[in-house]
Design a protein around this motif. Structure first.
Motif, PDB file in Angstrom:
ATOM      1  N   ARG A 120      50.211  56.884  13.714  1.00 39.68           N
ATOM      2  CA  ARG A 120      48.903  57.018  14.090  1.00 39.68           C
ATOM      3  C   ARG A 120      48.256  58.294  14.567  1.00 39.68           C
ATOM      4  N   LYS A 121      49.179  59.003  15.488  1.00 39.34           N
ATOM      5  CA  LYS A 121      48.872  60.141  15.961  1.00 39.34           C
ATOM      6  C   LYS A 121      48.701  61.347  14.909  1.00 39.34           C
ATOM      7  N   LEU A 122      49.658  61.255  13.916  1.00 41.38           N
ATOM      8  CA  LEU A 122      50.063  62.325  13.080  1.00 41.38           C
ATOM      9  C   LEU A 122      48.316  62.260  12.061  1.00 41.38           C
ATOM     10  N   ILE A 123      47.992  61.092  11.882  1.00 39.82           N
ATOM     11  CA  ILE A 123      46.915  60.676  11.033  1.00 39.82           C
ATOM     12  C   ILE A 123      45.751  61.223  12.042  1.00 39.82           C
ATOM     13  N   GLY A 124      45.751  60.891  13.146  1.00 34.40           N
ATOM     14  CA  GLY A 124      44.678  61.443  14.190  1.00 34.40           C
ATOM     15  C   GLY A 124      44.476  62.822  14.298  1.00 34.40           C
ATOM     16  N   ILE A 125      45.219  63.786  14.072  1.00 34.42           N
ATOM     17  CA  ILE A 125      45.613  64.979  14.262  1.00 34.42           C
ATOM     18  C   ILE A 125      45.035  65.564  12.763  1.00 34.42           C
ATOM     19  N   ILE A 126      45.332  65.023  11.739  1.00 37.17           N
ATOM     20  CA  ILE A 126      44.792  65.336  10.456  1.00 37.17           C
ATOM     21  C   ILE A 126      43.350  65.174  10.353  1.00 37.17           C
ATOM     22  N   VAL A 127      42.843  64.074  10.706  1.00 37.17           N
ATOM     23  CA  VAL A 127      41.338  63.538  10.780  1.00 37.17           C
ATOM     24  C   VAL A 127      40.588  64.570  11.864  1.00 37.17           C
ATOM     25  N   GLY A 128      41.333  65.121  12.989  1.00 42.71           N
ATOM     26  CA  GLY A 128      40.624  66.016  13.810  1.00 42.71           C
ATOM     27  C   GLY A 128      40.280  67.099  13.202  1.00 42.71           C
ATOM     28  N   LEU A 129      41.339  67.672  12.434  1.00 41.77           N
ATOM     29  CA  LEU A 129      41.139  69.096  11.788  1.00 41.77           C
ATOM     30  C   LEU A 129      40.169  68.933  10.683  1.00 41.77           C
ATOM     31  N   ILE A 130      40.076  67.875   9.994  1.00 42.47           N
ATOM     32  CA  ILE A 130      39.201  67.524   8.967  1.00 42.47           C
ATOM     33  C   ILE A 130      37.723  67.538   9.502  1.00 42.47           C
ATOM     34  N   GLY A 131      37.686  67.166  10.772  1.00 43.16           N
ATOM     35  CA  GLY A 131      36.437  66.958  11.490  1.00 43.16           C
ATOM     36  C   GLY A 131      35.770  68.635  11.904  1.00 43.16           C
ATOM     37  N   VAL A 132      36.684  69.263  12.143  1.00 40.35           N
ATOM     38  CA  VAL A 132      36.529  70.742  12.547  1.00 40.35           C
ATOM     39  C   VAL A 132      35.838  71.434  11.259  1.00 40.35           C
ATOM     40  N   ILE A 133      36.588  71.150  10.042  1.00 41.13           N
ATOM     41  CA  ILE A 133      36.162  71.822   8.893  1.00 41.13           C
ATOM     42  C   ILE A 133      34.867  71.590   8.473  1.00 41.13           C
ATOM     43  N   LEU A 134      34.457  70.136   8.637  1.00 46.50           N
ATOM     44  CA  LEU A 134      33.237  69.670   8.422  1.00 46.50           C
ATOM     45  C   LEU A 134      32.203  70.170   9.409  1.00 46.50           C
ATOM     46  N   LEU A 135      32.579  70.002  10.569  1.00 51.41           N
ATOM     47  CA  LEU A 135      31.793  70.631  11.691  1.00 51.41           C
ATOM     48  C   LEU A 135      31.253  72.146  11.331  1.00 51.41           C
ATOM     49  N   VAL A 136      32.270  72.923  11.081  1.00 54.98           N
ATOM     50  CA  VAL A 136      32.114  74.163  10.759  1.00 54.98           C
ATOM     51  C   VAL A 136      31.232  74.557   9.621  1.00 54.98           C
ATOM     52  N   GLY A 137      31.742  73.717   8.528  1.00 56.24           N
ATOM     53  CA  GLY A 137      31.224  74.005   7.352  1.00 56.24           C
ATOM     54  C   GLY A 137      29.616  73.606   7.018  1.00 56.24           C
ATOM     55  N   TRP A 138      29.459  72.651   7.545  1.00 58.69           N
ATOM     56  CA  TRP A 138      27.830  71.936   7.646  1.00 58.69           C
ATOM     57  C   TRP A 138      27.088  72.605   8.647  1.00 58.69           C
ATOM     58  N   SER A 139      27.672  73.535   9.639  1.00 53.79           N
ATOM     59  CA  SER A 139      26.633  73.948  10.470  1.00 53.79           C
ATOM     60  C   SER A 139      25.543  74.924  10.002  1.00 53.79           C
ATOM     61  N   SER A 140      24.320  74.898  10.658  1.00 54.72           N
ATOM     62  CA  SER A 140      23.384  76.015  10.334  1.00 54.72           C
ATOM     63  C   SER A 140      23.738  77.278  10.788  1.00 54.72           C
ATOM     64  N   ILE A 141      24.903  77.360  11.692  1.00 54.71           N
ATOM     65  CA  ILE A 141      24.996  78.785  12.084  1.00 54.71           C
ATOM     66  C   ILE A 141      25.631  79.641  11.055  1.00 54.71           C
ATOM     67  N   PRO A 142      25.231  81.030  11.110  1.00 53.82           N
ATOM     68  CA  PRO A 142      25.712  81.909   9.988  1.00 53.82           C
ATOM     69  C   PRO A 142      27.045  82.199  10.293  1.00 53.82           C
ATOM     70  N   PHE A 143      28.052  81.999   9.191  1.00 56.01           N
ATOM     71  CA  PHE A 143      29.442  82.076   9.430  1.00 56.01           C
ATOM     72  C   PHE A 143      29.834  83.678   9.364  1.00 56.01           C
ATOM     73  N   THR A 144      29.448  84.335  10.270  1.00 59.03           N
ATOM     74  CA  THR A 144      29.745  85.634  10.405  1.00 59.03           C
ATOM     75  C   THR A 144      31.155  85.864  10.924  1.00 59.03           C
ATOM     76  N   TYR A 145      31.655  87.191  10.972  1.00 58.43           N
ATOM     77  CA  TYR A 145      32.915  87.507  11.547  1.00 58.43           C
ATOM     78  C   TYR A 145      32.983  86.975  12.810  1.00 58.43           C
ATOM     79  N   ASP A 146      31.840  87.429  13.632  1.00 55.31           N
ATOM     80  CA  ASP A 146      31.765  87.180  15.206  1.00 55.31           C
ATOM     81  C   ASP A 146      31.711  85.739  15.652  1.00 55.31           C
ATOM     82  N   VAL A 147      31.146  84.724  14.785  1.00 56.92           N
ATOM     83  CA  VAL A 147      31.382  83.474  14.832  1.00 56.92           C
ATOM     84  C   VAL A 147      32.688  82.798  14.395  1.00 56.92           C
ATOM     85  N   LYS A 148      33.352  83.342  13.420  1.00 56.47           N
ATOM     86  CA  LYS A 148      34.838  83.066  13.073  1.00 56.47           C
ATOM     87  C   LYS A 148      35.684  83.322  14.268  1.00 56.47           C
TER      88      LYS A 148
END
Length: 299
Positions: A120-148
């Protein structure tokens, strides 16, 4: 949960969610170091004053080394990382990224104590990291070096929180929580002191009443008063129910960011946020338990 406990929980979430707002306002003016030094030193003074009034002891001489360590891991380092990332990230995104703390705490527990990770916890970690990818990837913020870099610093702050949580459990087993909170802020202020002198470069032209109020709000409301609410809830409703504040902090972070700073929230950010919360839910091991009786049912 009683009405007053529910109000206390919502108030705690609102205050901790507002911390990202205040940091976003103050950090560009004073710089990350001065902003956080202001936060911890004013909060330390307020909490020590409360300890004196309530005639409780801090035992700083006896545990000063531990207070320095927890002050670094749970305040000075993560607070400064968040304040630095706030130079480039909206308050709403910072609050969402901060919700990764339970995920990295689970990883730290696994590495440090060799405690086995459940499926359960292992799945939770994977799901959480996927959420970060989605959050960053679908954000309207320009993905510049400073933002990274800013996103990386925000994530590092949650790792520091995770390490701090495990260390605190080992080093402060019989220390009153309020004493730990005050000692932590004192330790953080001492750790930041040499960096404060090196970074005392805030221009008087930039300093405004709003920025000063933001630091005061950050210290008094989001730290000192928030800790008092937190420990009240721990005593009143227990740690498990208090843990639900993890789900509410980003909600208030988003609300304050939109209302006060006029930040733009995209559907992609909201979806990423929900995915992260699903991961946190799995990590937290929260389960609904139904207890029935002839008179009432509690969930």
């Amino acid at each position: 949960m009683k009405l007053k406990d529910g109000i206390a929980l919502l108030s705690l979430a609102a205050l901790w969610g507002a911390s990202f707002l205040f940091i976003r306002i103050a950090s560009p003016v004073f710089g990350p170091i001065l902003t956080i030094q202001g936060r911890v030193i004013i909060a330390a003074f307020a909490l020590v004053l409360y300890l004196v009034i309530t005639k409780k002891s801090l035992h700083f001489k006896k545990r000063w080394r531990q207070y320095l360590i927890i002050g670094a891991l749970n305040a000075a380092i993560p607070f400064t990382l968040i304040a630095t990332s706030a130079l480039h990230l909206p308050a709403s995104m910072s609050s969402i990224l901060n919700s990764l703390t339970p995920l990295f705490t689970a990883l730290v527990v696994f590495v440090w104590t060799k405690e086995k990770l459940s499926i359960r916890k292992l799945i939770g970690i994977i799901v959480g990291l996927i959420g970060v990818i989605l959050l960053v990837g679908w954000s309207s913020i320009p993905f510049t070096y400073d933002v990274k870099i800013a996103i990386g610093l925000a994530v590092l702050s949650t790792i520091s929180y995770g390490i701090a949580g495990v260390y605190a459990k080992k080093a402060f087993d019989r220390v009153p929580p309020l004493s730990l909170a005050a000692g932590q802020q004192i330790g953080a202020a001492i750790i930041l002191l040499p960096f404060t002198f090196l970074n005392f470069t805030a221009s008087t032209e930039k300093v405004s009443g709003v920025a000063i109020l933001a630091v005061l709000g950050l210290a008094l409301f989001c730290t000192a008063i928030a800790y008092l609410l937190y420990f009240y809830l721990i005593e009143s409703v227990g740690p498990t129910k208090t843990l639900s504040v993890t789900f509410l902090i980003p909600v208030f972070g988003i609300i304050w960011g939109v209302l006060i700073l006029k930040e733009h929230i995209t559907l992609g950010m909201l979806f990423g946020f929900l995915v992260i919360l699903c991961g946190v839910f799995l990590i937290s091991d929260i389960r609904l338990r139904v207890i029935t009786s002839n008179k009432r049912m509690q969930v």
